[in-house]
Every structure is written in structure tokens, then in C-alpha cells.
Write a protein that holds these residues in place. Structure first.
Motif, PDB file in Angstrom:
ATOM      1  N   ILE A  10       5.474   3.811   1.330  1.00 12.92           N
ATOM      2  CA  ILE A  10       5.251   2.461   0.835  1.00 12.92           C
ATOM      3  C   ILE A  10       5.252   1.578   1.958  1.00 12.92           C
ATOM      4  CG2 ILE A  10       5.829   0.844  -0.933  1.00 12.92           C
ATOM      5  CD1 ILE A  10       4.817   3.399  -2.139  1.00 12.92           C
ATOM      6  N   LEU A  11       4.315   0.734   2.114  1.00 14.79           N
ATOM      7  CA  LEU A  11       4.402  -0.465   3.099  1.00 14.79           C
ATOM      8  C   LEU A  11       4.041  -1.698   2.615  1.00 14.79           C
ATOM      9  CD1 LEU A  11       2.461   2.238   4.860  1.00 14.79           C
ATOM     10  CD2 LEU A  11       3.600   0.983   6.386  1.00 14.79           C
ATOM     11  N   THR A  38      -2.865   7.143   9.355  1.00 12.36           N
ATOM     12  CA  THR A  38      -2.876   6.064   8.564  1.00 12.36           C
ATOM     13  C   THR A  38      -1.652   4.974   8.593  1.00 12.36           C
ATOM     14  OG1 THR A  38      -3.816   7.527   6.851  1.00 12.36           O
ATOM     15  CG2 THR A  38      -3.086   5.464   5.982  1.00 12.36           C
ATOM     16  N   VAL A  39      -0.342   5.552   8.748  1.00 12.06           N
ATOM     17  CA  VAL A  39       0.711   4.679   8.847  1.00 12.06           C
ATOM     18  C   VAL A  39       0.545   3.811  10.069  1.00 12.06           C
ATOM     19  CG1 VAL A  39       3.416   4.553   9.199  1.00 12.06           C
ATOM     20  CG2 VAL A  39       2.348   6.187   7.539  1.00 12.06           C
ATOM     21  N   PHE A  80       1.842  -4.457   8.397  1.00 13.34           N
ATOM     22  CA  PHE A  80       2.593  -4.010   7.318  1.00 13.34           C
ATOM     23  C   PHE A  80       4.053  -3.355   7.886  1.00 13.34           C
ATOM     24  CE2 PHE A  80      -1.313  -4.202   5.268  1.00 13.34           C
ATOM     25  CZ  PHE A  80      -1.324  -4.283   4.034  1.00 13.34           C
ATOM     26  N   VAL A  81       5.128  -3.451   6.718  1.00 14.52           N
ATOM     27  CA  VAL A  81       6.373  -2.771   7.352  1.00 14.52           C
ATOM     28  C   VAL A  81       6.665  -1.853   6.117  1.00 14.52           C
ATOM     29  CG1 VAL A  81       7.013  -4.463   8.960  1.00 14.52           C
ATOM     30  CG2 VAL A  81       7.525  -4.500   6.296  1.00 14.52           C
ATOM     31  N   ARG A  82       7.332  -0.477   6.683  1.00 14.24           N
ATOM     32  CA  ARG A  82       7.821   0.437   5.727  1.00 14.24           C
ATOM     33  C   ARG A  82       8.965  -0.266   4.502  1.00 14.24           C
ATOM     34  NH1 ARG A  82       7.065   6.149   7.506  1.00 14.24           N
ATOM     35  NH2 ARG A  82       5.957   6.137   9.166  1.00 14.24           N
ATOM     36  N   ALA A  83       8.699  -0.025   3.683  1.00 15.97           N
ATOM     37  CA  ALA A  83       9.311  -0.444   2.325  1.00 15.97           C
ATOM     38  C   ALA A  83      10.185   0.523   1.520  1.00 15.97           C
ATOM     39  CB  ALA A  83       8.518  -1.647   1.459  1.00 15.97           C
ATOM     40  N   VAL A 116       0.734  -1.115  -0.048  1.00 16.16           N
ATOM     41  CA  VAL A 116      -0.044   0.014   0.284  1.00 16.16           C
ATOM     42  C   VAL A 116       0.970   1.363  -0.153  1.00 16.16           C
ATOM     43  CG1 VAL A 116       0.089   0.076   2.581  1.00 16.16           C
ATOM     44  CG2 VAL A 116      -1.865   1.130   1.038  1.00 16.16           C
ATOM     45  N   GLY A 117       0.520   2.163  -0.800  1.00 14.54           N
ATOM     46  CA  GLY A 117       1.144   3.435  -0.737  1.00 14.54           C
ATOM     47  C   GLY A 117       0.053   4.373  -0.080  1.00 14.54           C
ATOM     48  N   THR A 118       0.523   5.330   0.841  1.00 23.48           N
ATOM     49  CA  THR A 118      -0.361   6.374   1.636  1.00 23.48           C
ATOM     50  C   THR A 118       0.626   7.457   2.127  1.00 23.48           C
ATOM     51  OG1 THR A 118      -1.900   6.216   3.537  1.00 23.48           O
ATOM     52  CG2 THR A 118       0.167   5.048   3.790  1.00 23.48           C
TER      53      THR A 118
END
Length: 151
Positions: free
Chosen positions: A143-144, A104-105, A113-116, A96-98
Motif C-alpha cells: 500500500i502506497l 511497479t513500486v 508515493f510512500v509505503r504505508a 494505491v495497492g500493488t
């Protein structure tokens, strides 16, 4: 509550989709090419999600929205669980991109989810107005990602 694929006129869900992405022409970029699912109760959509196939076993959440009256009741988390279960056999990674928002994060991180990575200035370059969430001007897209299966 029923989890169902949305067929036909997806634009009928535009008020809900605009909660997840507040610019209609941005929604138009992915709505037709993605799959849309909804969590419904008594015939009413309480949450919607649009996901796209990004090739190589990667599926991306393009829009996830919960009707305001039902926010903070676990429906967003439930939608992500349903997506994971439904698509785990075909995809290995859900991303997901946010916006880099304090709302949200942490939600996505709490869902595993982890930050990528990040796309600098995405919101300032692609939206025709400033996007502000929880008092924060969104600039970069975060991007996660989360592993969901073998795909």
C-alpha cells in the motif's frame, strides 16, 4: 493529448485494463463503482485509470495501464499528475495497492508515493493463478499513498 472521463461501456477498454490487473473478475469488482479516466490521442486511449472513493477523503487507484507501444514515455506519470490535479479539491490522499514488484513500486515511489503498509498474501489468496511480474511471484500487496490536497 486529452484527459477525459470515460462514460458508457467501460468494458471496451478491457484489453488495456487487463494490463493493470490481469484477472477480469477482479476488475469487475471496482469498474462499476469507480471513476474511469483516459488519456487519448486521435481518439485512441493510450492510458486508462480507475479510481474509487474510499471515504474520509481517500481516493484509491485501482487500475492504471498504458498501452504497450507507449509505455516508458511518461504517460503513467502524466496520468497520475492529471488525477492529482483533477481530484485535489475533493480528496486529501491518493493511495494505491500493488504487487511488491521491482517495476511497479519504484514507479509509484518516483511519482511521490510512500509505503504505508501491506496486505500479506493478497495476490495468492485473491487471484486464481500466480501473478508474476519482472520474474517476481507477487504475494503481498504493498500500500502506497500520497497527499494531494485538503479534501
Amino acid at each position: 493529448m486529452d484527459f477525459a472521463r470515460v462514460e458508457g461501456d467501460r468494458k471496451r477498454y478491457l484489453p488495456l485494463l487487463l494490463l493493470g490487473d490481469e484477472q477480469e473478475d477482479m476488475i469487475d469488482r471496482y469498474l462499476a463503482r469507480g471513476e474511469m479516466v483516459a488519456l487519448c490521442e486521435a481518439g485512441e486511449a493510450l492510458a486508462v485509470c480507475v479510481v474509487t472513493d474510499e471515504e474520509d477523503g481517500v481516493m484509491e487507484i485501482k487500475n492504471l495501464a498504458v498501452t504497450p507501444q507507449r509505455q516508458r514515455q511518461g504517460l503513467g506519470r502524466r496520468m497520475i499528475r492529471e488525477i492529482e490535479q483533477h481530484y485535489a479539491g475533493r480528496y486529501r490522499l491518493l493511495c494505491v495497492g500493488t504487487g511488491d514488484s521491482p517495476l511497479t513500486v519504484p514507479f509509484y515511489e518516483a511519482c511521490g508515493f510512500v509505503r504505508a503498509g501491506a496486505i500479506p498474501d493478497f495476490f495468492t489468496e485473491h487471484y486464481d493463478h500466480p501473478i508474476i511480474e519482472a520474474g517476481v511471484l507477487l504475494r503481498d500487496m504493498v500500500i502506497l499513498e500520497k497527499r494531494i490536497g485538503g479534501g
